[in-house]
Design a protein around this motif. Structure first.
Motif, PDB file in Angstrom:
ATOM      1  N   ALA A 142      -5.570 -62.035  43.329  1.00 23.21           N
ATOM      2  CA  ALA A 142      -5.642 -60.671  42.835  1.00 23.21           C
ATOM      3  C   ALA A 142      -4.691 -59.835  43.675  1.00 23.21           C
ATOM      4  CB  ALA A 142      -7.070 -60.149  42.959  1.00 23.21           C
ATOM      5  N   LEU A 143      -3.845 -59.046  43.013  1.00 22.62           N
ATOM      6  CA  LEU A 143      -2.873 -58.214  43.711  1.00 22.62           C
ATOM      7  C   LEU A 143      -3.188 -56.740  43.511  1.00 22.62           C
ATOM      8  CD1 LEU A 143       0.587 -59.816  42.781  1.00 22.62           C
ATOM      9  CD2 LEU A 143      -0.815 -60.263  44.784  1.00 22.62           C
ATOM     10  N   ASP A 144      -3.043 -55.959  44.568  1.00 21.53           N
ATOM     11  CA  ASP A 144      -3.048 -54.505  44.485  1.00 21.53           C
ATOM     12  C   ASP A 144      -1.660 -54.067  44.900  1.00 21.53           C
ATOM     13  OD1 ASP A 144      -5.712 -54.379  43.773  1.00 21.53           O
ATOM     14  OD2 ASP A 144      -6.421 -53.971  45.797  1.00 21.53           O
ATOM     15  N   ILE A 145      -0.993 -53.280  44.055  1.00 20.73           N
ATOM     16  CA  ILE A 145       0.359 -52.811  44.353  1.00 20.73           C
ATOM     17  C   ILE A 145       0.356 -51.293  44.290  1.00 20.73           C
ATOM     18  CG2 ILE A 145       2.786 -52.887  43.663  1.00 20.73           C
ATOM     19  CD1 ILE A 145       2.137 -55.575  42.258  1.00 20.73           C
ATOM     20  N   SER A 146       0.766 -50.663  45.387  1.00 24.47           N
ATOM     21  CA  SER A 146       0.863 -49.203  45.405  1.00 24.47           C
ATOM     22  C   SER A 146       2.238 -48.814  45.900  1.00 24.47           C
ATOM     23  CB  SER A 146      -0.236 -48.595  46.288  1.00 24.47           C
ATOM     24  OG  SER A 146      -0.108 -49.062  47.616  1.00 24.47           O
ATOM     25  N   GLU A 147       2.641 -47.588  45.541  1.00 23.77           N
ATOM     26  CA  GLU A 147       3.987 -47.140  45.880  1.00 23.77           C
ATOM     27  C   GLU A 147       3.944 -45.724  46.427  1.00 23.77           C
ATOM     28  OE1 GLU A 147       8.383 -46.891  43.745  1.00 23.77           O
ATOM     29  OE2 GLU A 147       6.650 -47.509  42.581  1.00 23.77           O
ATOM     30  N   THR A 148       4.717 -45.504  47.478  1.00 24.33           N
ATOM     31  CA  THR A 148       4.929 -44.163  48.005  1.00 24.33           C
ATOM     32  C   THR A 148       6.401 -43.851  47.795  1.00 24.33           C
ATOM     33  OG1 THR A 148       5.459 -44.955  50.234  1.00 24.33           O
ATOM     34  CG2 THR A 148       3.132 -44.488  49.776  1.00 24.33           C
ATOM     35  N   ALA A 149       6.845 -42.679  48.243  1.00 23.44           N
ATOM     36  CA  ALA A 149       8.246 -42.302  48.072  1.00 23.44           C
ATOM     37  C   ALA A 149       9.184 -43.250  48.804  1.00 23.44           C
ATOM     38  CB  ALA A 149       8.453 -40.868  48.564  1.00 23.44           C
ATOM     39  N   ASP A 150       8.711 -43.832  49.932  1.00 30.70           N
ATOM     40  CA  ASP A 150       9.619 -44.652  50.739  1.00 30.70           C
ATOM     41  C   ASP A 150       9.225 -46.115  50.900  1.00 30.70           C
ATOM     42  OD1 ASP A 150       7.434 -44.134  52.279  1.00 30.70           O
ATOM     43  OD2 ASP A 150       8.539 -43.367  54.002  1.00 30.70           O
ATOM     44  N   ALA A 151       8.145 -46.555  50.258  1.00 29.34           N
ATOM     45  CA  ALA A 151       7.730 -47.960  50.428  1.00 29.34           C
ATOM     46  C   ALA A 151       6.853 -48.433  49.275  1.00 29.34           C
ATOM     47  CB  ALA A 151       6.981 -48.124  51.743  1.00 29.34           C
ATOM     48  N   ILE A 152       6.772 -49.759  49.164  1.00 30.66           N
ATOM     49  CA  ILE A 152       5.831 -50.403  48.252  1.00 30.66           C
ATOM     50  C   ILE A 152       4.871 -51.202  49.120  1.00 30.66           C
ATOM     51  CG2 ILE A 152       5.574 -52.226  46.512  1.00 30.66           C
ATOM     52  CD1 ILE A 152       8.123 -51.279  45.233  1.00 30.66           C
ATOM     53  N   GLU A 153       3.584 -51.075  48.842  1.00 30.69           N
ATOM     54  CA  GLU A 153       2.577 -51.820  49.583  1.00 30.69           C
ATOM     55  C   GLU A 153       1.862 -52.765  48.626  1.00 30.69           C
ATOM     56  OE1 GLU A 153       0.072 -49.336  51.981  1.00 30.69           O
ATOM     57  OE2 GLU A 153       1.776 -48.192  52.736  1.00 30.69           O
ATOM     58  N   ILE A 154       1.751 -54.011  49.057  1.00 24.40           N
ATOM     59  CA  ILE A 154       1.122 -55.048  48.230  1.00 24.40           C
ATOM     60  C   ILE A 154       0.044 -55.729  49.049  1.00 24.40           C
ATOM     61  CG2 ILE A 154       1.493 -57.219  46.970  1.00 24.40           C
ATOM     62  CD1 ILE A 154       4.414 -56.239  46.548  1.00 24.40           C
ATOM     63  N   THR A 155      -1.127 -55.858  48.442  1.00 17.98           N
ATOM     64  CA  THR A 155      -2.230 -56.580  49.068  1.00 17.98           C
ATOM     65  C   THR A 155      -2.624 -57.716  48.130  1.00 17.98           C
ATOM     66  OG1 THR A 155      -3.018 -54.525  50.061  1.00 17.98           O
ATOM     67  CG2 THR A 155      -4.555 -56.355  50.037  1.00 17.98           C
ATOM     68  N   ALA A 174       1.281 -58.999  57.135  1.00 17.92           N
ATOM     69  CA  ALA A 174       0.131 -59.346  57.977  1.00 17.92           C
ATOM     70  C   ALA A 174      -0.825 -60.182  57.138  1.00 17.92           C
ATOM     71  CB  ALA A 174      -0.556 -58.081  58.484  1.00 17.92           C
ATOM     72  N   PHE A 175      -1.453 -61.166  57.771  1.00 19.34           N
ATOM     73  CA  PHE A 175      -2.404 -62.037  57.072  1.00 19.34           C
ATOM     74  C   PHE A 175      -3.661 -62.141  57.922  1.00 19.34           C
ATOM     75  CE2 PHE A 175      -3.959 -66.294  55.684  1.00 19.34           C
ATOM     76  CZ  PHE A 175      -4.125 -65.991  54.341  1.00 19.34           C
ATOM     77  N   VAL A 195      -6.543 -62.182  53.463  1.00 19.61           N
ATOM     78  CA  VAL A 195      -5.870 -61.083  52.766  1.00 19.61           C
ATOM     79  C   VAL A 195      -4.463 -60.905  53.339  1.00 19.61           C
ATOM     80  CG1 VAL A 195      -5.907 -58.625  52.205  1.00 19.61           C
ATOM     81  CG2 VAL A 195      -8.051 -59.906  52.277  1.00 19.61           C
ATOM     82  N   LEU A 196      -3.464 -60.989  52.457  1.00 14.77           N
ATOM     83  CA  LEU A 196      -2.070 -60.759  52.836  1.00 14.77           C
ATOM     84  C   LEU A 196      -1.728 -59.311  52.517  1.00 14.77           C
ATOM     85  CD1 LEU A 196       0.803 -61.816  53.624  1.00 14.77           C
ATOM     86  CD2 LEU A 196       1.139 -62.244  51.183  1.00 14.77           C
ATOM     87  N   THR A 197      -1.175 -58.600  53.496  1.00 11.41           N
ATOM     88  CA  THR A 197      -0.751 -57.214  53.296  1.00 11.41           C
ATOM     89  C   THR A 197       0.734 -57.109  53.600  1.00 11.41           C
ATOM     90  OG1 THR A 197      -2.934 -56.475  54.025  1.00 11.41           O
ATOM     91  CG2 THR A 197      -1.204 -54.813  53.932  1.00 11.41           C
ATOM     92  N   LEU A 198       1.486 -56.567  52.654  1.00 14.22           N
ATOM     93  CA  LEU A 198       2.930 -56.382  52.811  1.00 14.22           C
ATOM     94  C   LEU A 198       3.280 -54.908  52.657  1.00 14.22           C
ATOM     95  CD1 LEU A 198       4.023 -59.251  50.441  1.00 14.22           C
ATOM     96  CD2 LEU A 198       4.430 -59.229  52.879  1.00 14.22           C
ATOM     97  N   LYS A 199       4.134 -54.417  53.535  1.00 15.10           N
ATOM     98  CA  LYS A 199       4.698 -53.077  53.376  1.00 15.10           C
ATOM     99  C   LYS A 199       6.202 -53.252  53.338  1.00 15.10           C
ATOM    100  CE  LYS A 199       4.848 -48.387  55.043  1.00 15.10           C
ATOM    101  NZ  LYS A 199       4.370 -47.404  56.010  1.00 15.10           N
ATOM    102  N   ILE A 200       6.792 -52.887  52.208  1.00 12.45           N
ATOM    103  CA  ILE A 200       8.211 -53.102  51.974  1.00 12.45           C
ATOM    104  C   ILE A 200       8.891 -51.735  51.876  1.00 12.45           C
ATOM    105  CG2 ILE A 200       9.916 -54.158  50.440  1.00 12.45           C
ATOM    106  CD1 ILE A 200       7.500 -55.957  49.444  1.00 12.45           C
ATOM    107  N   GLU A 201       9.667 -51.394  52.890  1.00 12.81           N
ATOM    108  CA  GLU A 201      10.355 -50.093  52.887  1.00 12.81           C
ATOM    109  C   GLU A 201      11.505 -50.110  51.897  1.00 12.81           C
ATOM    110  OE1 GLU A 201      11.422 -48.319  56.622  1.00 12.81           O
ATOM    111  OE2 GLU A 201       9.664 -49.198  57.613  1.00 12.81           O
ATOM    112  N   LYS A 202      11.636 -49.012  51.159  1.00 17.25           N
ATOM    113  CA  LYS A 202      12.733 -48.879  50.211  1.00 17.25           C
ATOM    114  C   LYS A 202      14.011 -48.507  50.964  1.00 17.25           C
ATOM    115  CE  LYS A 202       9.783 -47.054  46.541  1.00 17.25           C
ATOM    116  NZ  LYS A 202       9.523 -45.856  45.715  1.00 17.25           N
ATOM    117  N   PRO A 203      15.157 -49.039  50.541  1.00 19.86           N
ATOM    118  CA  PRO A 203      16.426 -48.635  51.161  1.00 19.86           C
ATOM    119  C   PRO A 203      16.707 -47.157  50.857  1.00 19.86           C
ATOM    120  CG  PRO A 203      16.705 -50.608  49.802  1.00 19.86           C
ATOM    121  CD  PRO A 203      15.331 -50.081  49.544  1.00 19.86           C
ATOM    122  N   ALA A 204      17.436 -46.506  51.750  1.00 23.24           N
ATOM    123  CA  ALA A 204      17.740 -45.078  51.596  1.00 23.24           C
ATOM    124  C   ALA A 204      18.407 -44.782  50.258  1.00 23.24           C
ATOM    125  CB  ALA A 204      18.620 -44.611  52.749  1.00 23.24           C
ATOM    126  N   GLU A 205      19.298 -45.683  49.810  1.00 21.69           N
ATOM    127  CA  GLU A 205      20.000 -45.414  48.541  1.00 21.69           C
ATOM    128  C   GLU A 205      19.050 -45.457  47.342  1.00 21.69           C
ATOM    129  OE1 GLU A 205      20.940 -49.793  49.614  1.00 21.69           O
ATOM    130  OE2 GLU A 205      20.781 -47.877  50.654  1.00 21.69           O
TER     131      GLU A 205
END
Length: 113
Positions: free
Chosen positions: A7-20, A85-86, A90-100
């Motif tokens: 099961a995946l939870d995906i959320s997005e902010t202005a500067d990153a995507i977070e996936i659990t 992090a695991f 539960v695996l948690t990923l925070k993926i920062e968006k590139p500035a462009e």
């Protein structure tokens, strides 16, 4: 073999995507996380131990098998800015968006008509 699908939870902010991802019973050593051409790929294989095969089961509810999940990100992240992090299955990923990518985001005004 049963296919396991986390099961995946995906959320997005202005500067990153977070996936659990919930990965019960999966060990960190069985987990493979990669990003290629703007797509996050999660793979894992949960195997049955050889000792277990010697037993005569009447009921088996635990799952064994493998899975592969792909999540399109819409950008190619700098892998040095990806945090993973695991813990407790539960695996948690925070993926920062590139500035462009952040700079390309444009707000669209909605008119009242």
């Amino acid at each position: 073999q049963d296919r396991m699908m986390p099961a995946l939870d995906i959320s997005e902010t202005a500067d990153a995507i977070e996936i659990t991802a919930e990965l019960p019973g999966v060990k960190e050593s069985d987990l493979d996380v990669s990003i290629s051409d703007g797509v996050l790929v999660l793979k894992a294989e949960k195997t049955e131990s050889t000792d277990e095969k010697k037993k005569d089961y009447h009921l088996v509810e635990r799952r064994y098998g493998s899975f592969r999940r792909s999540v399109p990100l819409g950008f190619d992240p700098d892998t040095s800015k990806v945090k993973a992090a695991f813990k407790d299955g539960v695996l948690t990923l925070k993926i920062e968006k590139p500035a462009e990518t952040i700079a390309k985001t444009k707000k669209i005004a909605i008119s009242k008509s």
